[in-house]
Enzyme design. Structure first.
Site, PDB file in Angstrom:
ATOM      1  N   ASP A  17      26.715   3.801  71.697  1.00 21.05           N
ATOM      2  CA  ASP A  17      27.782   4.170  70.774  1.00 21.05           C
ATOM      3  C   ASP A  17      27.948   5.690  70.892  1.00 21.05           C
ATOM      4  O   ASP A  17      27.093   6.376  71.450  1.00 21.05           O
ATOM      5  CB  ASP A  17      27.381   3.777  69.353  1.00 21.05           C
ATOM      6  CG  ASP A  17      28.378   4.232  68.310  1.00 21.05           C
ATOM      7  OD1 ASP A  17      29.585   3.978  68.490  1.00 21.05           O
ATOM      8  OD2 ASP A  17      27.944   4.877  67.337  1.00 21.05           O
ATOM      9  N   ASP A  19      30.101   8.218  68.267  1.00 23.10           N
ATOM     10  CA  ASP A  19      30.082   8.937  66.995  1.00 23.10           C
ATOM     11  C   ASP A  19      28.902   8.492  66.145  1.00 23.10           C
ATOM     12  O   ASP A  19      28.729   7.300  65.875  1.00 23.10           O
ATOM     13  CB  ASP A  19      31.383   8.711  66.230  1.00 23.10           C
ATOM     14  CG  ASP A  19      32.580   9.320  66.934  1.00 23.10           C
ATOM     15  OD1 ASP A  19      32.380  10.227  67.761  1.00 23.10           O
ATOM     16  OD2 ASP A  19      33.714   8.889  66.653  1.00 23.10           O
TER      17      ASP A  19
END
Length: 220
Positions: A17, A19
């Site tokens: 991932d 952010d």
């Protein structure tokens, strides 16, 4: 939990991932949503609270049901693009060392954002960019659906059981688990439900992630 692929000699891959995992964008996201809320005369704190747990179109349906969702989305995209160009971004401690230490082709980014923004943020932080980014435009179903992670694995030529997902958010953790992958959580004081392993910071996870793909020898 992760030794079977090593014993079989199969290559292993890491799916990140972005952010909250590699880049600290919380302040940026809060500012973007606050500006968006101000445009529509809405309470910024309430809008952000909803936005944290839903996709943008779902946020609009809850906080501005009388507004044109396409216009809302266009306004949000404009603000996000402006922020990529002018905002201050910080990579989490260990991110540069980690990504620089991974073999080419062994990792990818899986994000609910858009590729051009991710690339812009990576340029601002100096992080190396992988060959593969699976973004919001690449799939019809976003996290917590397993589709984004399964798409990344397929494009890397990897089996799900040979993939490690590194996440910070519950929706991403659920997506990785549903994809049949090993999931490690980072950057939170408390482990997200379901993770196979938890690290309070990305820095703590770095040697273990590198060891997963065989970039360094496992500790001990």
């Amino acid at each position: 939990m992760i030794s079977e692929a090593a014993r079989s000699g199969r290559a292993r891959h890491v799916l990140f991932d972005v952010d909250g995992t590699l880049i600290d964008a919380v302040d940026n996201q809060r500012r973007v949503w606050a500006t968006w809320a101000q445009r529509y005369g809405l309470d910024a704190d309430e809008v952000y609270r909803v936005a944290l747990r839903t996709r943008p179109t779902e946020t609009f349906a809850q906080v501005a049901p009388d507004r044109d969702p396409q216009a809302c989305l266009a306004a949000l995209h404009e603000l996000e693009d402006d922020d990529v160009r002018s905002g201050v971004y910080t990579a989490f401690d260990g991110a540069s060392e980690l990504l620089g230490g991974l073999p080419a082709g062994s990792w990818a980014l899986v994000t609910s954002n858009y590729e051009h923004r991710v690339r812009g943020r990576f340029r601002r932080t100096g992080l190396p960019v992988p060959e593969l980014i699976v973004d919001a435009a690449a799939v019809e179903e976003g996290k917590p659906s397993p589709v984004p992670y399964l798409r990344a694995a397929a494009r890397l030529g990897a089996e799900p059981e040979d993939c490690l997902v590194v996440e910070d958010a519950p929706s991403g953790v659920r997506a990785g688990l549903r994809a049949g992958m090993t999931v490690w959580g980072v950057n939170s004081a408390v482990a997200v439900e379901g993770v196979h392993r938890h690290f309070a910071s990305l820095r703590e996870a770095v040697p273990h992630i590198l060891a997963f793909v065989g970039a360094i020898a496992p500790a001990g």
